[in-house]
Design a protein around this motif. Structure first.
Motif, PDB file in Angstrom:
ATOM      1  N   TRP A  16       4.813  -0.141  31.728  1.00  0.00           N
ATOM      2  CA  TRP A  16       4.926   1.104  32.493  1.00  0.00           C
ATOM      3  C   TRP A  16       5.886   2.061  31.802  1.00  0.00           C
ATOM      4  N   ASN A  17       5.473   3.309  31.633  1.00  0.00           N
ATOM      5  CA  ASN A  17       6.376   4.291  31.011  1.00  0.00           C
ATOM      6  C   ASN A  17       7.185   5.070  32.047  1.00  0.00           C
ATOM      7  N   ARG A  18       7.059   4.681  33.321  1.00  0.00           N
ATOM      8  CA  ARG A  18       7.894   5.223  34.397  1.00  0.00           C
ATOM      9  C   ARG A  18       8.611   4.044  35.059  1.00  0.00           C
ATOM     10  N   ILE A  19       9.944   4.074  35.035  1.00  0.00           N
ATOM     11  CA  ILE A  19      10.714   2.982  35.614  1.00  0.00           C
ATOM     12  C   ILE A  19      11.821   3.557  36.491  1.00  0.00           C
ATOM     13  N   LEU A  20      12.408   2.683  37.294  1.00  0.00           N
ATOM     14  CA  LEU A  20      13.513   3.087  38.163  1.00  0.00           C
ATOM     15  C   LEU A  20      14.853   2.744  37.515  1.00  0.00           C
ATOM     16  N   ASP A  65      18.499   7.536  29.693  1.00  0.00           N
ATOM     17  CA  ASP A  65      17.627   6.794  28.784  1.00  0.00           C
ATOM     18  C   ASP A  65      16.222   7.381  28.732  1.00  0.00           C
ATOM     19  N   SER A  66      15.929   8.349  29.568  1.00  0.00           N
ATOM     20  CA  SER A  66      14.619   9.014  29.536  1.00  0.00           C
ATOM     21  C   SER A  66      14.459   9.776  28.222  1.00  0.00           C
ATOM     22  N   GLY A  67      13.230   9.879  27.768  1.00  0.00           N
ATOM     23  CA  GLY A  67      12.958  10.673  26.569  1.00  0.00           C
ATOM     24  C   GLY A  67      11.942  10.024  25.656  1.00  0.00           C
ATOM     25  N   GLU A  68      11.859  10.535  24.420  1.00  0.00           N
ATOM     26  CA  GLU A  68      10.875  10.085  23.439  1.00  0.00           C
ATOM     27  C   GLU A  68      11.494   9.059  22.494  1.00  0.00           C
ATOM     28  N   TYR A  69      10.742   7.988  22.285  1.00  0.00           N
ATOM     29  CA  TYR A  69      11.176   6.919  21.381  1.00  0.00           C
ATOM     30  C   TYR A  69      10.179   6.793  20.240  1.00  0.00           C
ATOM     31  N   ARG A  70      10.708   6.592  19.031  1.00  0.00           N
ATOM     32  CA  ARG A  70       9.900   6.336  17.836  1.00  0.00           C
ATOM     33  C   ARG A  70      10.505   5.186  17.055  1.00  0.00           C
ATOM     34  N   CYS A  71       9.644   4.505  16.307  1.00  0.00           N
ATOM     35  CA  CYS A  71      10.134   3.485  15.378  1.00  0.00           C
ATOM     36  C   CYS A  71       9.545   3.749  14.005  1.00  0.00           C
ATOM     37  N   GLN A  72      10.214   3.212  13.001  1.00  0.00           N
ATOM     38  CA  GLN A  72       9.778   3.425  11.621  1.00  0.00           C
ATOM     39  C   GLN A  72      10.164   2.227  10.784  1.00  0.00           C
ATOM     40  N   ASN A  73       9.193   1.693  10.054  1.00  0.00           N
ATOM     41  CA  ASN A  73       9.460   0.631   9.096  1.00  0.00           C
ATOM     42  C   ASN A  73       9.912   1.273   7.792  1.00  0.00           C
ATOM     43  N   LYS A  74      10.541   0.505   6.916  1.00  0.00           N
ATOM     44  CA  LYS A  74      11.058   1.080   5.674  1.00  0.00           C
ATOM     45  C   LYS A  74       9.945   1.641   4.791  1.00  0.00           C
ATOM     46  N   ASP A  75       8.722   1.100   4.918  1.00  0.00           N
ATOM     47  CA  ASP A  75       7.611   1.545   4.086  1.00  0.00           C
ATOM     48  C   ASP A  75       6.614   2.420   4.838  1.00  0.00           C
ATOM     49  N   SER A  76       7.004   2.939   5.977  1.00  0.00           N
ATOM     50  CA  SER A  76       6.052   3.698   6.795  1.00  0.00           C
ATOM     51  C   SER A  76       6.651   5.038   7.201  1.00  0.00           C
ATOM     52  N   ILE A  77       5.795   5.851   7.796  1.00  0.00           N
ATOM     53  CA  ILE A  77       6.254   7.094   8.402  1.00  0.00           C
ATOM     54  C   ILE A  77       6.529   6.812   9.873  1.00  0.00           C
ATOM     55  N   PRO A  78       7.258   7.691  10.583  1.00  0.00           N
ATOM     56  CA  PRO A  78       7.568   7.426  12.000  1.00  0.00           C
ATOM     57  C   PRO A  78       6.316   7.293  12.855  1.00  0.00           C
ATOM     58  N   GLU A  80       4.009   7.563  16.396  1.00  0.00           N
ATOM     59  CA  GLU A  80       3.839   8.591  17.413  1.00  0.00           C
ATOM     60  C   GLU A  80       4.850   8.337  18.538  1.00  0.00           C
ATOM     61  N   PRO A  81       5.344   9.379  19.186  1.00  0.00           N
ATOM     62  CA  PRO A  81       6.360   9.176  20.226  1.00  0.00           C
ATOM     63  C   PRO A  81       5.797   8.514  21.479  1.00  0.00           C
ATOM     64  N   VAL A  82       6.619   7.692  22.100  1.00  0.00           N
ATOM     65  CA  VAL A  82       6.318   7.099  23.402  1.00  0.00           C
ATOM     66  C   VAL A  82       7.358   7.626  24.379  1.00  0.00           C
ATOM     67  N   TYR A  83       6.877   8.205  25.480  1.00  0.00           N
ATOM     68  CA  TYR A  83       7.813   8.790  26.448  1.00  0.00           C
ATOM     69  C   TYR A  83       8.139   7.770  27.530  1.00  0.00           C
ATOM     70  N   LEU A  84       9.425   7.647  27.832  1.00  0.00           N
ATOM     71  CA  LEU A  84       9.910   6.769  28.896  1.00  0.00           C
ATOM     72  C   LEU A  84      10.652   7.628  29.918  1.00  0.00           C
ATOM     73  N   GLY A  85      10.242   7.501  31.172  1.00  0.00           N
ATOM     74  CA  GLY A  85      10.906   8.248  32.245  1.00  0.00           C
ATOM     75  C   GLY A  85      11.661   7.306  33.163  1.00  0.00           C
ATOM     76  N   VAL A  86      12.932   7.611  33.414  1.00  0.00           N
ATOM     77  CA  VAL A  86      13.771   6.802  34.307  1.00  0.00           C
ATOM     78  C   VAL A  86      14.093   7.654  35.533  1.00  0.00           C
ATOM     79  N   PHE A  87      13.795   7.103  36.727  1.00  0.00           N
ATOM     80  CA  PHE A  87      13.932   7.859  37.972  1.00  0.00           C
ATOM     81  C   PHE A  87      14.857   7.128  38.939  1.00  0.00           C
TER      82      PHE A  87
END
Length: 293
Positions: A16-20, A65-78, A80-87
């Motif tokens: 779930w990208n929406r959490i409490l 902690d709400s916002g956009e998260y990205r990950c990147q491997n040393k041999d890759s480009i970033p 796509e963003p995943v949005y997490l909403g904290v309510f």
């Protein structure tokens, strides 16, 4: 290897990208083959984090902690963003997806603060109750249509107190197949059908009502309504009608002189008689009159 093929992806567990507030969630960085990367660089709202493993654990989530998260491997480009909403609140409606396409499925869940038990749960769409359960159970909506889109929320009981979640908009988009089936005869470049009118007439003055506006020449916008067998029939009608109108001669010329108003032609007749638009009919005395409005 191209940059696109090495772009990682981020998944959530639970999904779930929406959490409490105070919930726990884990973000996992995957390679394009769905395996977890050995190490990763994580960013939150474009700010680099200290975590370098494939998993980013958020324990006792805070609003910030709400916002956009990205990950990147040393041999890759970033990724796509995943949005997490904290309510903050007692109840939260969670959804597996907020934008779906017709024919797909999605799940909704009435989630209680700190995972407290929620009883007497009712799910609503656009203010109308959909389902009621005594215990908190996820609701699945399968083979969705555009009618399944709207504002969803849930109500439930926590510690013998009634609570209501904030609404969540879920959008259902039309699939490409559905668009084609909706208008199977439409041809590329066709315009929409013209508005309806009344009082159209044939060349002989016989009333035809109702029919489309005579403002569009050649029946533009109507081709997509004609299946192949009807097009063949209309072609035969065109040849017969042209020959008949060609023989009107002086009678048709007098008719136009007596009636000062232009003759309204139904688009279906214009479509069937293309000669009326461009081919002049010979009139007595060497004059020519155009069989058109």
């Amino acid at each position: 290897m191209s940059a696109d093929t090495s772009k990682p992806t981020v998944s959530l567990n639970p999904p779930w990208n929406r959490i409490l507030k105070d919930d726990t969630v884990t973000l996992i960085c995957h390679e394009n083959n769905s395996l977890e990367v050995n190490s990763a660089v994580w960013t939150h709202n474009n700010i680099r984090l200290e975590e370098t493993s494939s998993r980013l654990n958020i324990v006792k989530a805070r609003i910030q902690d709400s916002g956009e998260y990205r990950c990147q491997n040393k041999d890759s480009i970033p990724s796509e963003p995943v949005y997490l909403g904290v309510f903050a609140g007692w109840l939260l409606l969670q959804a597996s997806a907020e934008v779906v396409t017709e024919g797909e499925s999605f799940h909704i869940r009435c989630h209680g603060w700190r995972n407290q038990n929620v009883s007497k749960v009712t799910y609503y769409r656009n203010g109308i109750a959909l389902k009621y359960w005594y215990d908190s159970i996820d609701m699945s909506i399968t083979n969705v249509t555009v009618r399944d889109g709207g504002r969803y929320f849930c109500t439930g009981c926590i510690r013998r107190q009634n609570h209501t979640s904030d609404p969540l908009n879920i959008t259902v988009k039309k699939g490409e197949l559905a668009k084609q089936e909706e208008d199977p005869w439409r041809e590329k470049g066709d315009r929409d059908p013209p508005p309806a009118c009344s009082g159209c007439s044939t060349q002989q003055g016989t009333a035809v009502a109702p029919c489309e506006s005579a403002g569009l020449r050649g029946g533009a916008g109507l081709r997509h309504r004609r299946p192949p067998h009807l097009r063949a029939l209309m072609g035969l009608l065109a040849r017969v009608t042209r020959a008949h109108l060609w023989d009107l001669g002086e009678d048709y010329t007098r008719y136009r002189e007596m009636d000062a108003r232009p003759v309204k032609l139904c688009p279906s007749i214009r479509m069937a008689i293309p000669g009326l638009i461009s081919k002049p009919a010979a009139a007595p005395g060497g004059e020519h009159c155009h069989v058109s409005d």
